[in-house]
Enzyme design. Structure first.
Site, PDB file in Angstrom:
ATOM      1  N   GLU A  23     -11.352  11.712  10.404  1.00 16.76           N
ATOM      2  CA  GLU A  23     -12.263  11.736   9.732  1.00 16.76           C
ATOM      3  C   GLU A  23     -13.043  10.592   9.511  1.00 16.76           C
ATOM      4  O   GLU A  23     -12.755   9.508   9.187  1.00 16.76           O
ATOM      5  CB  GLU A  23     -12.389  12.539   8.315  1.00 16.76           C
ATOM      6  CG  GLU A  23     -13.444  12.399   7.427  1.00 16.76           C
ATOM      7  CD  GLU A  23     -13.020  13.004   5.759  1.00 16.76           C
ATOM      8  OE1 GLU A  23     -12.996  12.148   5.112  1.00 16.76           O
ATOM      9  OE2 GLU A  23     -12.380  13.890   6.178  1.00 16.76           O
TER      10      GLU A  23
ATOM     11  N   ARG B 211      -6.242  50.254  -7.106  1.00 16.26           N
ATOM     12  CA  ARG B 211      -7.021  48.744  -7.485  1.00 16.26           C
ATOM     13  C   ARG B 211      -6.554  47.075  -6.737  1.00 16.26           C
ATOM     14  O   ARG B 211      -7.220  46.819  -6.285  1.00 16.26           O
ATOM     15  CB  ARG B 211      -6.730  48.607  -8.874  1.00 16.26           C
ATOM     16  CG  ARG B 211      -7.144  47.162  -9.206  1.00 16.26           C
ATOM     17  CD  ARG B 211      -8.575  46.234  -8.986  1.00 16.26           C
ATOM     18  NE  ARG B 211      -9.291  47.843  -8.998  1.00 16.26           N
ATOM     19  CZ  ARG B 211     -11.130  48.145  -8.332  1.00 16.26           C
ATOM     20  NH1 ARG B 211     -10.626  46.596  -7.283  1.00 16.26           N
ATOM     21  NH2 ARG B 211     -11.471  48.853  -8.455  1.00 16.26           N
TER      22      ARG B 211
ATOM     23  N   ASP C  54     -18.189  13.412   8.617  1.00 15.00           N
ATOM     24  CA  ASP C  54     -18.082  14.216   7.364  1.00 15.00           C
ATOM     25  C   ASP C  54     -19.631  13.823   6.447  1.00 15.00           C
ATOM     26  O   ASP C  54     -19.811  12.555   6.112  1.00 15.00           O
ATOM     27  CB  ASP C  54     -16.097  13.356   6.340  1.00 15.00           C
ATOM     28  CG  ASP C  54     -16.249  14.648   5.653  1.00 15.00           C
ATOM     29  OD1 ASP C  54     -16.723  15.245   4.921  1.00 15.00           O
ATOM     30  OD2 ASP C  54     -15.821  13.932   4.291  1.00 15.00           O
TER      31      ASP C  54
ATOM     32  N   LYS D 112      -7.910  11.621   7.214  1.00  6.61           N
ATOM     33  CA  LYS D 112      -8.752  11.334   6.503  1.00  6.61           C
ATOM     34  C   LYS D 112      -8.972  10.730   5.449  1.00  6.61           C
ATOM     35  O   LYS D 112      -8.209   9.595   5.970  1.00  6.61           O
ATOM     36  CB  LYS D 112      -8.404  12.437   5.649  1.00  6.61           C
ATOM     37  CG  LYS D 112      -8.240  14.418   5.909  1.00  6.61           C
ATOM     38  CD  LYS D 112      -7.916  15.074   4.949  1.00  6.61           C
ATOM     39  CE  LYS D 112      -9.469  15.836   3.935  1.00  6.61           C
ATOM     40  NZ  LYS D 112     -10.391  16.229   5.283  1.00  6.61           N
TER      41      LYS D 112
ATOM     42  N   LYS E 104      -9.470  25.293   2.232  1.00  3.96           N
ATOM     43  CA  LYS E 104     -10.058  25.757   0.620  1.00  3.96           C
ATOM     44  C   LYS E 104      -9.851  27.017   0.679  1.00  3.96           C
ATOM     45  O   LYS E 104     -10.720  27.680   0.849  1.00  3.96           O
ATOM     46  CB  LYS E 104     -11.517  25.054   0.704  1.00  3.96           C
ATOM     47  CG  LYS E 104     -11.100  23.749   0.006  1.00  3.96           C
ATOM     48  CD  LYS E 104     -13.273  22.916   0.366  1.00  3.96           C
ATOM     49  CE  LYS E 104     -13.329  21.496   0.386  1.00  3.96           C
ATOM     50  NZ  LYS E 104     -14.518  21.143   0.320  1.00  3.96           N
TER      51      LYS E 104
END
Length: 274
Positions: A186, A89, A207, A157, A125
Protein backbone atom coordinates in the site's frame (compact mmCIF):
# COMPACT_ATOMS: atom_id res chain seq x y z
CA UNK A 1 -23.33 -23.73 4.45
CA UNK A 2 -22.42 -26.33 7.07
CA UNK A 3 -25.20 -27.63 9.30
CA UNK A 4 -23.24 -26.41 12.34
CA UNK A 5 -23.31 -22.85 10.98
CA UNK A 6 -26.94 -23.09 9.99
CA UNK A 7 -28.00 -24.43 13.40
CA UNK A 8 -26.31 -21.47 15.09
CA UNK A 9 -28.45 -19.08 13.04
CA UNK A 10 -31.60 -21.13 13.66
CA UNK A 11 -31.00 -21.24 17.40
CA UNK A 12 -30.59 -17.47 17.48
CA UNK A 13 -33.82 -16.93 15.54
CA UNK A 14 -36.08 -19.48 17.25
CA UNK A 15 -34.97 -18.95 20.82
CA UNK A 16 -35.82 -21.36 23.65
CA UNK A 17 -39.59 -21.43 23.20
CA UNK A 18 -41.05 -20.61 19.79
CA UNK A 19 -44.74 -20.12 20.60
CA UNK A 20 -45.47 -17.84 17.64
CA UNK A 21 -44.95 -20.61 15.08
CA UNK A 22 -46.35 -23.62 16.94
CA UNK A 23 -49.69 -21.96 17.69
CA UNK A 24 -50.75 -22.28 14.01
CA UNK A 25 -52.40 -25.51 12.82
CA UNK A 26 -49.82 -28.06 11.64
CA UNK A 27 -50.71 -28.86 8.02
CA UNK A 28 -49.19 -28.96 4.56
CA UNK A 29 -49.17 -25.61 2.80
CA UNK A 30 -47.68 -23.97 -0.27
CA UNK A 31 -45.94 -20.63 -0.52
CA UNK A 32 -43.76 -18.51 -2.79
CA UNK A 33 -40.81 -16.26 -2.13
CA UNK A 34 -40.64 -13.27 -4.45
CA UNK A 35 -38.75 -10.03 -4.89
CA UNK A 36 -40.57 -6.73 -4.59
CA UNK A 37 -37.91 -4.96 -6.64
CA UNK A 38 -35.54 -5.47 -9.54
CA UNK A 39 -32.25 -6.98 -8.39
CA UNK A 40 -29.29 -9.27 -8.95
CA UNK A 41 -29.91 -12.48 -7.03
CA UNK A 42 -27.58 -14.02 -4.47
CA UNK A 43 -28.09 -16.42 -1.58
CA UNK A 44 -30.00 -19.09 -3.50
CA UNK A 45 -27.90 -21.98 -2.14
CA UNK A 46 -28.08 -20.65 1.42
CA UNK A 47 -31.86 -20.35 1.28
CA UNK A 48 -32.09 -23.84 -0.20
CA UNK A 49 -30.03 -25.20 2.72
CA UNK A 50 -32.47 -23.60 5.16
CA UNK A 51 -35.49 -25.09 3.40
CA UNK A 52 -33.92 -28.55 3.33
CA UNK A 53 -33.05 -28.34 7.02
CA UNK A 54 -36.71 -27.70 7.85
CA UNK A 55 -37.89 -30.48 5.55
CA UNK A 56 -39.51 -28.19 2.98
CA UNK A 57 -39.77 -28.94 -0.72
CA UNK A 58 -38.26 -25.98 -2.56
CA UNK A 59 -37.94 -25.46 -6.29
CA UNK A 60 -36.44 -22.58 -8.24
CA UNK A 61 -35.40 -21.83 -11.79
CA UNK A 62 -32.97 -19.17 -10.60
CA UNK A 63 -29.35 -19.13 -9.54
CA UNK A 64 -26.97 -16.57 -8.08
CA UNK A 65 -26.21 -13.79 -10.54
CA UNK A 66 -29.61 -13.80 -12.27
CA UNK A 67 -31.13 -10.41 -13.01
CA UNK A 68 -34.80 -10.42 -12.08
CA UNK A 69 -37.62 -7.85 -12.30
CA UNK A 70 -39.85 -6.70 -9.46
CA UNK A 71 -42.52 -9.27 -8.67
CA UNK A 72 -40.47 -12.25 -9.85
CA UNK A 73 -41.01 -15.51 -7.96
CA UNK A 74 -37.71 -16.87 -6.66
CA UNK A 75 -38.87 -20.04 -4.85
CA UNK A 76 -41.93 -22.28 -4.82
CA UNK A 77 -42.29 -23.97 -1.42
CA UNK A 78 -44.35 -26.88 -0.10
CA UNK A 79 -44.40 -28.44 3.35
CA UNK A 80 -45.31 -28.03 7.02
CA UNK A 81 -46.96 -24.76 7.98
CA UNK A 82 -44.88 -24.59 11.18
CA UNK A 83 -41.62 -25.31 9.36
CA UNK A 84 -42.49 -22.72 6.70
CA UNK A 85 -42.89 -20.03 9.37
CA UNK A 86 -39.64 -21.03 11.04
CA UNK A 87 -37.73 -20.87 7.76
CA UNK A 88 -39.30 -17.59 6.64
CA UNK A 89 -37.28 -14.83 8.28
CA UNK A 90 -33.94 -16.60 8.12
CA UNK A 91 -34.21 -17.30 4.39
CA UNK A 92 -35.53 -13.83 3.60
CA UNK A 93 -32.73 -12.18 5.58
CA UNK A 94 -30.05 -14.03 3.66
CA UNK A 95 -31.69 -13.45 0.28
CA UNK A 96 -32.27 -9.75 0.98
CA UNK A 97 -28.79 -9.05 2.35
CA UNK A 98 -26.82 -11.06 -0.20
CA UNK A 99 -28.92 -9.93 -3.18
CA UNK A 100 -28.36 -6.35 -2.04
CA UNK A 101 -24.60 -6.87 -2.22
CA UNK A 102 -24.86 -8.57 -5.62
CA UNK A 103 -27.06 -5.75 -6.92
CA UNK A 104 -24.70 -3.04 -5.70
CA UNK A 105 -21.73 -4.90 -7.17
CA UNK A 106 -23.41 -5.35 -10.54
CA UNK A 107 -24.23 -1.63 -10.74
CA UNK A 108 -20.61 -0.76 -10.02
CA UNK A 109 -19.28 -3.28 -12.53
CA UNK A 110 -21.53 -1.82 -15.23
CA UNK A 111 -20.25 1.70 -14.49
CA UNK A 112 -16.62 0.61 -14.75
CA UNK A 113 -17.21 -1.40 -17.95
CA UNK A 114 -18.12 1.81 -19.77
CA UNK A 115 -14.56 3.06 -19.35
CA UNK A 116 -12.18 0.15 -18.69
CA UNK A 117 -11.66 -3.56 -18.06
CA UNK A 118 -10.60 -2.97 -14.45
CA UNK A 119 -11.81 -5.50 -11.92
CA UNK A 120 -14.21 -4.31 -9.25
CA UNK A 121 -13.24 -5.98 -5.97
CA UNK A 122 -14.51 -6.00 -2.40
CA UNK A 123 -12.36 -5.86 0.74
CA UNK A 124 -12.14 -7.56 4.15
CA UNK A 125 -14.67 -5.08 5.55
CA UNK A 126 -17.27 -7.79 6.10
CA UNK A 127 -19.54 -8.87 8.95
CA UNK A 128 -17.60 -11.36 11.10
CA UNK A 129 -18.79 -14.88 10.33
CA UNK A 130 -20.42 -13.74 7.07
CA UNK A 131 -17.35 -13.09 4.94
CA UNK A 132 -17.59 -16.17 2.76
CA UNK A 133 -21.25 -15.55 1.91
CA UNK A 134 -20.80 -11.80 1.36
CA UNK A 135 -17.86 -12.37 -0.96
CA UNK A 136 -19.85 -15.00 -2.86
CA UNK A 137 -22.54 -12.34 -3.31
CA UNK A 138 -19.90 -10.01 -4.77
CA UNK A 139 -18.99 -12.76 -7.24
CA UNK A 140 -22.68 -13.15 -8.15
CA UNK A 141 -22.71 -9.47 -9.05
CA UNK A 142 -19.68 -9.84 -11.32
CA UNK A 143 -17.09 -8.57 -8.85
CA UNK A 144 -13.81 -9.96 -7.54
CA UNK A 145 -13.48 -11.39 -4.03
CA UNK A 146 -9.99 -9.98 -3.31
CA UNK A 147 -8.50 -11.69 -0.20
CA UNK A 148 -10.66 -13.99 1.88
CA UNK A 149 -8.17 -13.72 4.74
CA UNK A 150 -4.71 -12.60 5.76
CA UNK A 151 -3.13 -15.85 4.53
CA UNK A 152 -4.18 -15.39 0.90
CA UNK A 153 -1.42 -12.94 0.04
CA UNK A 154 1.07 -10.76 1.88
CA UNK A 155 -0.24 -7.22 2.04
CA UNK A 156 2.04 -4.59 3.50
CA UNK A 157 -0.05 -1.66 4.73
CA UNK A 158 0.79 1.70 6.26
CA UNK A 159 1.48 0.34 9.74
CA UNK A 160 3.87 -2.28 8.37
CA UNK A 161 5.77 0.50 6.62
CA UNK A 162 5.82 2.68 9.74
CA UNK A 163 7.38 -0.17 11.68
CA UNK A 164 9.86 -1.39 9.06
CA UNK A 165 10.09 0.91 6.06
CA UNK A 166 9.36 -0.12 2.47
CA UNK A 167 12.61 -1.86 1.60
CA UNK A 168 12.97 -3.87 4.81
CA UNK A 169 9.32 -4.93 4.82
CA UNK A 170 9.39 -6.03 1.17
CA UNK A 171 12.69 -7.86 1.61
CA UNK A 172 11.32 -9.78 4.60
CA UNK A 173 8.07 -10.55 2.76
CA UNK A 174 9.98 -11.99 -0.21
CA UNK A 175 12.11 -14.06 2.13
CA UNK A 176 9.10 -15.63 3.88
CA UNK A 177 6.51 -15.84 1.10
CA UNK A 178 5.47 -19.11 -0.45
CA UNK A 179 5.94 -19.31 -4.20
CA UNK A 180 2.12 -19.26 -4.42
CA UNK A 181 1.72 -15.97 -2.53
CA UNK A 182 1.73 -12.55 -4.12
CA UNK A 183 3.10 -9.49 -2.35
CA UNK A 184 1.00 -6.32 -2.32
CA UNK A 185 2.15 -2.98 -0.93
CA UNK A 186 0.00 0.00 0.00
CA UNK A 187 1.29 3.46 -0.92
CA UNK A 188 -0.12 6.95 -0.50
CA UNK A 189 1.92 8.96 -3.02
CA UNK A 190 3.28 8.78 -6.56
CA UNK A 191 6.84 8.86 -5.23
CA UNK A 192 6.26 5.83 -3.04
CA UNK A 193 4.55 4.01 -5.92
CA UNK A 194 7.66 4.51 -8.07
CA UNK A 195 9.91 3.30 -5.27
CA UNK A 196 7.85 0.17 -4.61
CA UNK A 197 7.48 -0.65 -8.31
CA UNK A 198 11.27 -0.63 -8.56
CA UNK A 199 11.43 -3.21 -5.75
CA UNK A 200 9.56 -5.73 -7.90
CA UNK A 201 6.41 -6.45 -5.94
CA UNK A 202 3.32 -8.02 -7.52
CA UNK A 203 0.63 -5.46 -6.66
CA UNK A 204 0.70 -1.80 -5.67
CA UNK A 205 -2.34 -0.37 -3.91
CA UNK A 206 -2.85 3.36 -4.32
CA UNK A 207 -4.60 4.20 -1.07
CA UNK A 208 -6.86 7.20 -0.45
CA UNK A 209 -5.61 9.05 -3.51
CA UNK A 210 -7.83 11.32 -5.60
CA UNK A 211 -8.68 10.28 -9.18
CA UNK A 212 -6.30 12.96 -10.45
CA UNK A 213 -3.44 11.67 -8.30
CA UNK A 214 -4.15 8.10 -9.39
CA UNK A 215 -4.15 9.07 -13.07
CA UNK A 216 -0.82 10.92 -12.76
CA UNK A 217 0.70 7.98 -10.89
CA UNK A 218 -0.39 5.46 -13.52
CA UNK A 219 0.93 7.67 -16.33
CA UNK A 220 4.25 8.17 -14.54
CA UNK A 221 4.67 4.41 -13.99
CA UNK A 222 4.03 3.85 -17.69
CA UNK A 223 6.63 6.44 -18.71
CA UNK A 224 9.15 4.82 -16.36
CA UNK A 225 8.50 1.41 -17.94
CA UNK A 226 7.24 0.00 -14.65
CA UNK A 227 3.50 -0.31 -15.21
CA UNK A 228 3.55 -3.53 -17.23
CA UNK A 229 5.32 -5.43 -14.45
CA UNK A 230 2.88 -4.73 -11.63
CA UNK A 231 -0.85 -4.79 -10.95
CA UNK A 232 -2.15 -1.37 -9.91
CA UNK A 233 -5.03 -1.34 -7.45
CA UNK A 234 -6.83 1.70 -6.08
CA UNK A 235 -8.77 1.74 -2.82
CA UNK A 236 -10.08 4.07 -0.15
CA UNK A 237 -13.33 6.06 -0.03
CA UNK A 238 -14.50 4.86 -3.44
CA UNK A 239 -18.26 4.65 -3.90
CA UNK A 240 -20.88 4.48 -6.61
CA UNK A 241 -20.89 8.29 -6.89
CA UNK A 242 -17.17 8.81 -7.64
CA UNK A 243 -16.53 5.41 -9.23
CA UNK A 244 -16.65 6.71 -12.80
CA UNK A 245 -13.69 9.02 -12.21
CA UNK A 246 -11.57 6.18 -10.83
CA UNK A 247 -12.59 3.94 -13.75
CA UNK A 248 -11.00 6.45 -16.13
CA UNK A 249 -7.55 6.34 -14.49
CA UNK A 250 -6.21 3.16 -16.09
CA UNK A 251 -5.82 1.08 -12.92
CA UNK A 252 -6.23 -2.70 -13.02
CA UNK A 253 -8.34 -3.16 -9.88
CA UNK A 254 -10.79 -0.90 -8.05
CA UNK A 255 -11.43 -2.11 -4.49
CA UNK A 256 -14.54 -0.93 -2.68
CA UNK A 257 -15.54 -1.73 0.87
CA UNK A 258 -18.85 -0.05 0.01
CA UNK A 259 -19.86 -3.02 -2.15
CA UNK A 260 -20.74 -4.69 1.13
CA UNK A 261 -21.09 -2.10 3.88
CA UNK A 262 -23.13 0.36 1.76
CA UNK A 263 -25.31 -2.22 -0.01
CA UNK A 264 -29.04 -1.81 0.63
CA UNK A 265 -31.07 -4.95 1.37
CA UNK A 266 -33.43 -6.10 -1.36
CA UNK A 267 -37.08 -6.38 -0.32
CA UNK A 268 -38.10 -10.05 -0.61
CA UNK A 269 -41.20 -11.61 0.85
CA UNK A 270 -42.97 -14.94 1.47
CA UNK A 271 -46.63 -15.38 0.56
CA UNK A 272 -48.71 -18.42 1.61
CA UNK A 273 -51.25 -19.93 -0.78
CA UNK A 274 -54.43 -20.43 1.26
Amino acid sequence: MLNSELEHFIQEDLGPYDLSCILVPEREVEAIIFSKEECTLAGIDVAMSIFRYFGLQATTSHRDGDQIPAGETIFFLKGSSVSMLRAERLSLNFLGHLSGIATMTNKCVQIVREFSDARVACTRKTIPGMRSLEKQAVMAGGGDTHRFGLSDCIMLKDNHIKLMGFEAAIKEAKKRASFTQKIEVEVESMEDALLVAGLEVDIIMLDNMSPGEVLRTVQTLKKAGLKEHVVIEVSGNINIVNLEEYAKTGVDVISMGSLIHAARWIDVSMDFSV
